[in-house]
Design an enzyme around this catalytic site. Structure first.
Site, PDB file in Angstrom:
ATOM      1  NE  ARG A   1      -3.674   0.162  -0.149  1.00 13.79           N
ATOM      2  CZ  ARG A   1      -4.048   0.592  -1.360  1.00 13.79           C
ATOM      3  NH1 ARG A   1      -3.751  -0.108  -2.438  1.00 13.79           N
ATOM      4  NH2 ARG A   1      -4.730   1.710  -1.498  1.00 13.79           N
TER       5      ARG A   1
ATOM      6  CG  ASP B   1       7.226  -6.568  -3.663  1.00 14.15           C
ATOM      7  OD1 ASP B   1       7.179  -7.812  -3.517  1.00 14.15           O
ATOM      8  OD2 ASP B   1       6.544  -5.790  -2.972  1.00 14.15           O
TER       9      ASP B   1
ATOM     10  NE  ARG C   1      11.756 -15.141  -1.529  1.00 15.45           N
ATOM     11  CZ  ARG C   1      10.731 -15.643  -0.832  1.00 15.45           C
ATOM     12  NH1 ARG C   1      10.774 -15.696   0.483  1.00 15.45           N
ATOM     13  NH2 ARG C   1       9.662 -16.101  -1.451  1.00 15.45           N
TER      14      ARG C   1
ATOM     15  CB  SER D   1       7.394   4.148   4.831  1.00 12.76           C
ATOM     16  OG  SER D   1       7.066   2.788   4.653  1.00 12.76           O
TER      17      SER D   1
ATOM     18  CB  CYS E   1      -0.419   6.987   9.124  1.00 10.35           C
ATOM     19  SG  CYS E   1      -1.064   5.515   9.938  1.00 10.35           S
ATOM     20  CB  THR E   2      -1.456   7.208  14.343  1.00 12.57           C
ATOM     21  OG1 THR E   2      -2.224   6.237  13.619  1.00 12.57           O
ATOM     22  CG2 THR E   2      -2.296   7.743  15.483  1.00 12.57           C
TER      23      THR E   2
ATOM     24  CG  HIS F   1      -5.795   3.093  12.229  1.00  7.94           C
ATOM     25  ND1 HIS F   1      -5.701   2.429  11.023  1.00  7.94           N
ATOM     26  CD2 HIS F   1      -4.691   3.876  12.311  1.00  7.94           C
ATOM     27  CE1 HIS F   1      -4.582   2.798  10.416  1.00  7.94           C
ATOM     28  NE2 HIS F   1      -3.955   3.671  11.170  1.00  7.94           N
TER      29      HIS F   1
ATOM     30  CB  THR G   1      -3.487  -1.658   7.991  1.00 11.55           C
ATOM     31  OG1 THR G   1      -3.265  -2.369   9.207  1.00 11.55           O
ATOM     32  CG2 THR G   1      -3.757  -0.190   8.287  1.00 11.55           C
TER      33      THR G   1
ATOM     34  N   GLY H   1       1.816   2.857  19.335  1.00  7.81           N
ATOM     35  CA  GLY H   1       2.900   3.632  19.947  1.00  7.81           C
ATOM     36  C   GLY H   1       2.876   5.080  19.505  1.00  7.81           C
TER      37      GLY H   1
ATOM     38  CG  ASN I   1      -5.212   5.059   7.279  1.00 14.98           C
ATOM     39  OD1 ASN I   1      -6.383   5.449   7.378  1.00 14.98           O
ATOM     40  ND2 ASN I   1      -4.897   3.896   6.739  1.00 14.98           N
TER      41      ASN I   1
END
Length: 333
Positions: free
Chosen positions: A11, A33, A78, A120, A150-151, A177, A180, A210, A314
């Site tokens: 995302r 990826d 990987r 991130s 994000c929070t 929230h 996710t 947190g 978010n």
């Protein structure tokens, strides 16, 4: 313009790529990826259930992902130490797998030729920066940084404005929230966090976060004064912070509205928004602010005890801050 590699095309990886392309502030030159092949990347980048179809061209050509005519090198490693970021021209790497969040693990990208890494996600040991709050403390001796969560990006700008103007004695935060990717579609095992394994679409799930404590890391004067928790609710995107705090200096709710509005039009423009409209969560989908203060939703018990409400996308708001942080770091090279 700084050249950027993205590790993990989930995302946040996809939306950081989208935000980078839409804003033109940084250039994406490589993506790694191991779980998504090139043709699948084209599809996943183009179609998005939450933010809609990408408004531009996406195709696979000569083994590269070509977005709006610009070729992006694709890796499928990987082990992050094997990614040849340097060869692809990537100076910065966005670490968005959610797996390599410590200095040691994220440092693997430096071995492949990256100069700096931006995690991130919150990090146990990397310095955390929140745009508009403490980003000016960044100095270019730092090779690995975190863009916090994000929070935290929603709460910290609001807490800063309130603390700078009235002083926060103490506070408790709740984030309501959105779902996710770490959650389950139906009940399943979830390690030590039993509640987190319950069906995401069926439940309101109390969870830990947190984010409030992390505000103490980006605003040291608030260290030990804030904590909080989360409720995971069955919506696909957009979350809301409820900050209940005791103020040092008495303030009418109208005074609070005034200073937040001023900040949203001045030093925190583009980061902290302000609205008096009768909004609901959907109204913030694809909103690029870190935080939008909902003037009509908050309430004061008295001049020293208030509940303040602030919305955030978010996914997209946060992804835009990752881009902004990289652009800021590049300006300090």
């Amino acid at each position: 313009m700084v050249k950027v590699g993205v590790n993990g095309f989930g995302r946040i990886g996809r939306l950081v790529t989208r935000a980078a392309i839409c804003s033109g502030k940084v250039e994406i030159v490589a993506i790694n990826d191991p779980f998504i092949d090139l043709n699948y990347m084209v599809y996943m980048f183009q179609y998005d259930s939450t933010h809609g179809k990408f408004n531009g061209t996406v195709k696979a050509e000569n083994g590269k992902l070509v977005i709006n005519g610009k070729p992006i090198t694709i890796f499928q490693e990987r082990d992050p130490t094997n990614i040849k970021w340097g060869e692809a021209g990537a100076e910065y790497v966005v670490e968005s797998t959610g797996v390599f969040t410590t200095m040691e693990k994220a440092g693997a990208h430096l071995k492949g030729g990256a100069k700096r890494v931006i995690i991130s996600a919150p990090s146990a040991d990397a310095p955390m920066f929140v745009m508009g709050v403490n980003h000016e403390k960044y100095d270019n001796s730092l090779k690995i940084v975190s863009n916090a969560s994000c929070t935290t990006n929603c709460l910290a700008p609001l807490a800063k404005v309130i603390h700078d103007n009235f002083g926060i004695v103490e506070g408790l935060m709740t984030t309501v929230h959105a779902i996710t990717a770490t959650q389950k579609t139906v009940d399943g095992p979830s390690g030590k966090l039993w509640r987190d394994g319950r069906g995401a679409a069926q439940n309101i799930i109390p969870a830990s976060t947190g984010a409030a404590k992390a505000v103490g890391k980006v605003i040291p004067e608030l260290n030990g004064k804030l904590t909080g928790m989360a409720f995971r609710v069955p919506t696909p995107n957009v979350s809301v912070v409820d900050l209940t705090c005791r103020l040092e200096k008495p303030a009418k709710y109208d005074d609070i509205k005034k200073v937040v509005k001023q900040a949203s039009e001045g030093p925190l423009k583009g980061i902290l928004g302000y609205t008096e409209d009768q909004v609901v969560s959907c109204d913030f989908n694809s909103n690029s602010h870190s935080s939008t203060f909902d003037a009509g939703a908050g309430i004061a018990l008295n001049d020293n005890f208030v509940k303040l409400i602030s919305w955030y996308d978010n996914e997209y708001g946060y992804s835009n801050r990752v881009v902004d942080l990289m652009a800021y770091m590049a300006s300090k090279e």
